[in-house]
Design a protein around this motif. Structure first.
Motif, short mmCIF file in Angstrom:
data_model
loop_
_atom_site.label_atom_id
_atom_site.label_comp_id
_atom_site.label_asym_id
_atom_site.label_seq_id
_atom_site.Cartn_x
_atom_site.Cartn_y
_atom_site.Cartn_z
N GLU A 1 0.84 -1.19 0.00
CA GLU A 1 0.00 0.00 0.00
C GLU A 1 0.87 1.25 0.00
O GLU A 1 1.90 1.28 0.68
N TYR A 2 0.44 2.25 -0.74
CA TYR A 2 1.12 3.53 -0.84
C TYR A 2 0.08 4.61 -0.59
O TYR A 2 -0.86 4.76 -1.38
N ALA A 3 0.23 5.37 0.50
CA ALA A 3 -0.77 6.37 0.86
C ALA A 3 -0.23 7.78 0.59
O ALA A 3 0.96 8.07 0.83
N PHE A 4 -1.11 8.64 0.11
CA PHE A 4 -0.79 10.03 -0.21
C PHE A 4 -1.84 10.93 0.39
O PHE A 4 -3.00 10.56 0.50
N ARG A 5 -1.44 12.14 0.77
CA ARG A 5 -2.39 13.08 1.34
C ARG A 5 -1.96 14.50 1.05
O ARG A 5 -0.82 14.75 0.64
N GLY A 6 -2.89 15.41 1.26
CA GLY A 6 -2.58 16.82 1.07
C GLY A 6 -3.75 17.70 1.41
O GLY A 6 -4.80 17.23 1.87
N VAL A 7 -3.54 18.99 1.18
CA VAL A 7 -4.54 20.02 1.46
C VAL A 7 -4.70 20.88 0.22
O VAL A 7 -3.71 21.26 -0.42
N PHE A 8 -5.94 21.18 -0.12
CA PHE A 8 -6.23 22.12 -1.19
C PHE A 8 -6.20 23.53 -0.60
O PHE A 8 -6.93 23.83 0.34
N HIS A 9 -5.35 24.39 -1.15
CA HIS A 9 -5.23 25.75 -0.63
C HIS A 9 -6.04 26.74 -1.45
O HIS A 9 -6.73 27.58 -0.88
N SER A 10 -5.94 26.67 -2.76
CA SER A 10 -6.68 27.56 -3.65
C SER A 10 -7.24 26.73 -4.79
O SER A 10 -6.55 25.86 -5.31
N ILE A 11 -8.48 27.05 -5.16
CA ILE A 11 -9.10 26.40 -6.31
C ILE A 11 -9.90 27.45 -7.06
O ILE A 11 -10.74 28.13 -6.46
N ARG A 12 -9.61 27.58 -8.35
CA ARG A 12 -10.42 28.40 -9.25
C ARG A 12 -10.90 27.47 -10.35
O ARG A 12 -10.09 26.96 -11.13
N PRO A 13 -12.21 27.21 -10.40
CA PRO A 13 -12.74 26.21 -11.35
C PRO A 13 -12.23 26.40 -12.77
O PRO A 13 -12.20 27.53 -13.29
N ALA A 14 -11.81 25.29 -13.35
CA ALA A 14 -11.33 25.20 -14.73
C ALA A 14 -10.09 26.04 -14.99
O ALA A 14 -9.73 26.27 -16.14
N GLU A 15 -9.43 26.49 -13.92
CA GLU A 15 -8.29 27.38 -14.11
C GLU A 15 -7.06 27.04 -13.27
O GLU A 15 -5.94 27.01 -13.79
N PHE A 16 -7.24 26.76 -11.96
CA PHE A 16 -6.08 26.71 -11.07
C PHE A 16 -6.36 25.88 -9.82
O PHE A 16 -7.44 25.96 -9.24
#
Length: 159
Positions: free
Chosen positions: A73-88
């Motif tokens: 098993e290989y586990a990955f994680r993170g946090v979304f800081h900024s999201i601009r739909p269809a852009e960034f």
């Protein structure tokens, strides 16, 4: 695949840049990055099965997924800081096998003529050694395989 992944990393700089074009609009490519069901279908090479444990693609939201190959098993994680739909998307990315070595990933989604798009990524690592350990782990081939699967997923979704 006709749209090859291009990955570059410079000597002495703890970052990786990558570019991949798709035969689909940026909104669709972006959507597959923030939809947990779609993400599980395309992330990583075919030999790995992906289970999503957490996936809250909003600013401040987190994610965790586990990829399995046999009993490994290989586990990955993170946090979304900024999201601009269809852009960034600005997010962290950490392989739990290398704790405290998260990258900061910038993903830009650009529309191109004729309904195509380009994904431009920039990943910053805490050290050159960390960057090099990700590069030597087969990261590039895993990314290329995953983006090829994403292209196929998008083609299937339009049929």
């Amino acid at each position: 695949m006709t749209n090859a992944l291009e990955v570059t990393h410079s000597d002495g700089a703890p970052f990786i840049d990558y570019v991949r074009e798709f035969d689909y609009p940026a909104a669709r490519v972006f959507g597959a990055h923030v939809d947990p069901d779609a993400y599980a279908e395309w992330i990583g090479p075919d030999r790995l099965d992906t289970r999503i444990d957490v996936f809250n693609a909003v600013p401040g939201g987190s994610y965790r997924f586990v990829q399995t190959e046999g009993t490994e098993e290989y586990a990955f994680r993170g946090v979304f800081h900024s999201i601009r739909p269809a852009e960034f998307i600005l997010q962290t990315f950490e392989y739990e096998g290398f704790p405290d070595q998260a990258s900061l990933d910038f993903l830009r989604f650009e529309d191109l003529p004729e309904g195509r798009s380009r994904l431009v990524g920039h990943s910053v690592y805490p050290s050159l050694e960390t960057r090099d350990s990700f590069v030597s782990s087969g990261m590039e081939s895993g990314m290329a395989a995953g983006y090829d699967k994403l292209e196929q997923l998008l083609a299937f979704a339009t049929d």
